[in-house]
Scaffold this motif. Structure first.
Motif, PDB file in Angstrom:
ATOM      1  N   PHE A  20       0.847  -1.202   0.000  1.00 18.83           N
ATOM      2  CA  PHE A  20       0.000   0.000   0.000  1.00 18.83           C
ATOM      3  C   PHE A  20       0.884   1.256   0.000  1.00 18.83           C
ATOM      4  N   PRO A  21       1.550   1.539  -1.109  1.00 16.01           N
ATOM      5  CA  PRO A  21       2.515   2.654  -1.148  1.00 16.01           C
ATOM      6  C   PRO A  21       1.894   4.037  -0.986  1.00 16.01           C
ATOM      7  N   SER A  22       0.573   4.126  -1.061  1.00 15.24           N
ATOM      8  CA  SER A  22      -0.087   5.425  -0.889  1.00 15.24           C
ATOM      9  C   SER A  22      -0.658   5.608   0.515  1.00 15.24           C
ATOM     10  N   VAL A 274      14.915  16.729  -0.505  1.00 13.42           N
ATOM     11  CA  VAL A 274      13.849  16.976   0.473  1.00 13.42           C
ATOM     12  C   VAL A 274      12.510  16.556  -0.123  1.00 13.42           C
ATOM     13  N   LEU A 275      11.804  15.672   0.581  1.00 13.40           N
ATOM     14  CA  LEU A 275      10.503  15.190   0.121  1.00 13.40           C
ATOM     15  C   LEU A 275       9.405  16.229   0.340  1.00 13.40           C
ATOM     16  N   GLY A 276       9.550  17.024   1.391  1.00 14.42           N
ATOM     17  CA  GLY A 276       8.547  18.039   1.701  1.00 14.42           C
ATOM     18  C   GLY A 276       8.836  18.680   3.037  1.00 14.42           C
ATOM     19  N   GLU A 281       2.988  20.907   4.305  1.00 15.02           N
ATOM     20  CA  GLU A 281       2.191  19.715   4.052  1.00 15.02           C
ATOM     21  C   GLU A 281       2.192  18.835   5.290  1.00 15.02           C
ATOM     22  N   SER A 282       1.210  17.937   5.388  1.00 17.93           N
ATOM     23  CA  SER A 282       1.175  16.998   6.512  1.00 17.93           C
ATOM     24  C   SER A 282       2.178  15.877   6.286  1.00 17.93           C
ATOM     25  N   LEU A 283       2.584  15.203   7.370  1.00 17.55           N
ATOM     26  CA  LEU A 283       3.483  14.066   7.276  1.00 17.55           C
ATOM     27  C   LEU A 283       2.898  12.992   6.357  1.00 17.55           C
ATOM     28  N   HIS A 284       1.619  12.696   6.533  1.00 17.79           N
ATOM     29  CA  HIS A 284       0.957  11.671   5.728  1.00 17.79           C
ATOM     30  C   HIS A 284       1.033  12.012   4.231  1.00 17.79           C
ATOM     31  N   THR A 285       0.813  13.268   3.901  1.00 19.70           N
ATOM     32  CA  THR A 285       0.875  13.695   2.499  1.00 19.70           C
ATOM     33  C   THR A 285       2.288  13.575   1.950  1.00 19.70           C
ATOM     34  N   ILE A 286       3.261  14.027   2.712  1.00 21.76           N
ATOM     35  CA  ILE A 286       4.656  14.041   2.245  1.00 21.76           C
ATOM     36  C   ILE A 286       5.156  12.641   1.906  1.00 21.76           C
ATOM     37  N   ILE A 287       4.916  11.668   2.774  1.00 20.64           N
ATOM     38  CA  ILE A 287       5.490  10.343   2.531  1.00 20.64           C
ATOM     39  C   ILE A 287       4.687   9.500   1.543  1.00 20.64           C
TER      40      ILE A 287
END
Length: 354
Positions: A20-22, A274-276, A281-287
């Motif tokens: 579940f990569p998303s 840097v991913l984000g 952005e939220s942690l959940h969104t960034i990863i």
């Protein structure tokens, strides 16, 4: 120090995140919560950073409440020196109540406050830095805190699982490692050995130390290292990595992250990518966003550029254990091409003979 359940949980997260990569769940979140520091280390220049920054309590609270974090996610509190964070006690109090699985890392310079915090808030694990003898410590770290570290060991070893963090650098030696290992042995505590690696956050890329290669052979590794798990193979395999005869895919980047005081989340400890940023952005969104998934896929197979223990120890453990139950060709179909030495057909057990 590390239990079978820790490895099983991380293995489950890896499988889950690949499936579940998303909607990833994180195994570890290391918070470089502040760049305030009271050491003056030669192998790290966090203490010279200006202006000083810290990750505020409310942002740390948001991280803990993120869908990407569950009760088994290990939160690491680091710096700089975390005890210097202006909201350190507030953060510790919150975590002790709502997320008790947190590790605390410290240089032990502020002794009394650290002892008070540990006894009051009981971290999951405590890590203290010690890089050699009293003379070596002063030379490497620029402050005379060797005796404070010994005091911390005696005061806290029976209150919390305690590890000594030893980093092998051009400024210390195997004699220093033996000295530290003997202290740990005498006090029945763990030692975690790291090998110096340039990291963007530590500001060492432009200094002379960044050009130095730690050159040692497997035969030179002190025998006492074998008495502490997950250290000997890390050091022995480094010799093959240094000679560009070792390749492992990077699996930890999907489930273990670091966060800097300014809110940046890099793809790993070793790269500037840097991913984000948590203030955007939220942690959940960034990863979980598309660009992060693309970067994860790219660097999973195509990196092999560091020997940072936060990432590489996980890969070593993963491959050496899966080799016990699956043939190499099948492992490569699942995880990607890898090899331990110049002879690419050899298994871990043939290369690392403890």
């Amino acid at each position: 120090m590390y239990k079978l359940s820790d490895y099983l949980t991380r293995g489950y997260k890896m499988v889950r995140n690949n499936t579940f990569p998303s909607y990833k769940k994180l195994s570890a979140v290391m918070l470089y919560a502040t760049d305030r520091c009271n050491s003056k280390c030669k192998h790290c220049y966090i203490w010279e950073k200006t202006p000083k920054q810290h990750l505020p309590f409310e942002k740390i609270k948001e991280i803990i409440e993120s869908p990407a974090v569950d009760k088994n996610t290990v939160i690491g509190l680091e710096g700089g020196e975390f005890v210097l964070h202006p909201e350190a006690e507030k953060i510790l109090e919150y975590l002790s109540k709502y997320h008790p699985k947190f590790d605390l890392l410290s240089n032990a310079v502020i002794t009394d406050k650290l002892i008070d915090y540990v006894k009051k808030y009981k971290p999951y694990r405590l890590y203290i830095s010690l890089d050699g003898t009293k003379e070596t410590y002063l030379n490497m770290r620029g402050v005379d805190a060797y005796d404070k570290v010994l005091h911390i060991i005696k005061e806290l070893k029976d209150h919390v699982p305690l590890s000594i963090m030893f980093t092998l650098t051009p400024y210390n030696s195997f004699d220093d490692l033996i000295h530290v290992a003997n202290i740990c042995k005498e006090n029945n505590i763990d030692v975690r050995i790291g090998i110096y690696n340039t990291m963007e956050y530590f500001d060492t890329q432009t200094n002379d130390i960044s050009k130095t290669s730690l050159d040692f052979t497997i035969e030179e590794i002190p025998e006492i290292v074998k008495e502490f798990k997950e250290n000997y193979d890390f050091m022995a395999l480094y010799t093959h990595f240094r000679e560009k005869n070792l390749k492992l895919t990077c699996n930890s980047i999907k489930e273990s992250i670091v966060i800097y005081p300014n809110g940046d989340i890099p793809i790993c400890q070793n790269k500037k990518i840097v991913l984000g940023n948590l203030f955007n952005e939220s942690l959940h969104t960034i990863i979980n966003k598309k660009t992060t998934k693309e970067l994860h896929k790219k660097h999973h197979d195509g990196c092999n550029e560091c020997w940072v223990n936060f990432h590489r120890k996980y890969d070593i453990i993963l491959y050496r254990n899966i080799e016990k139950i699956l043939p190499k060709k099948l492992i490569e179909k699942i995880l990607g091409s890898y090899y331990w030495s110049a002879n690419k057909k050899l298994k871990y057990k043939d290369v690392v003979k403890e």
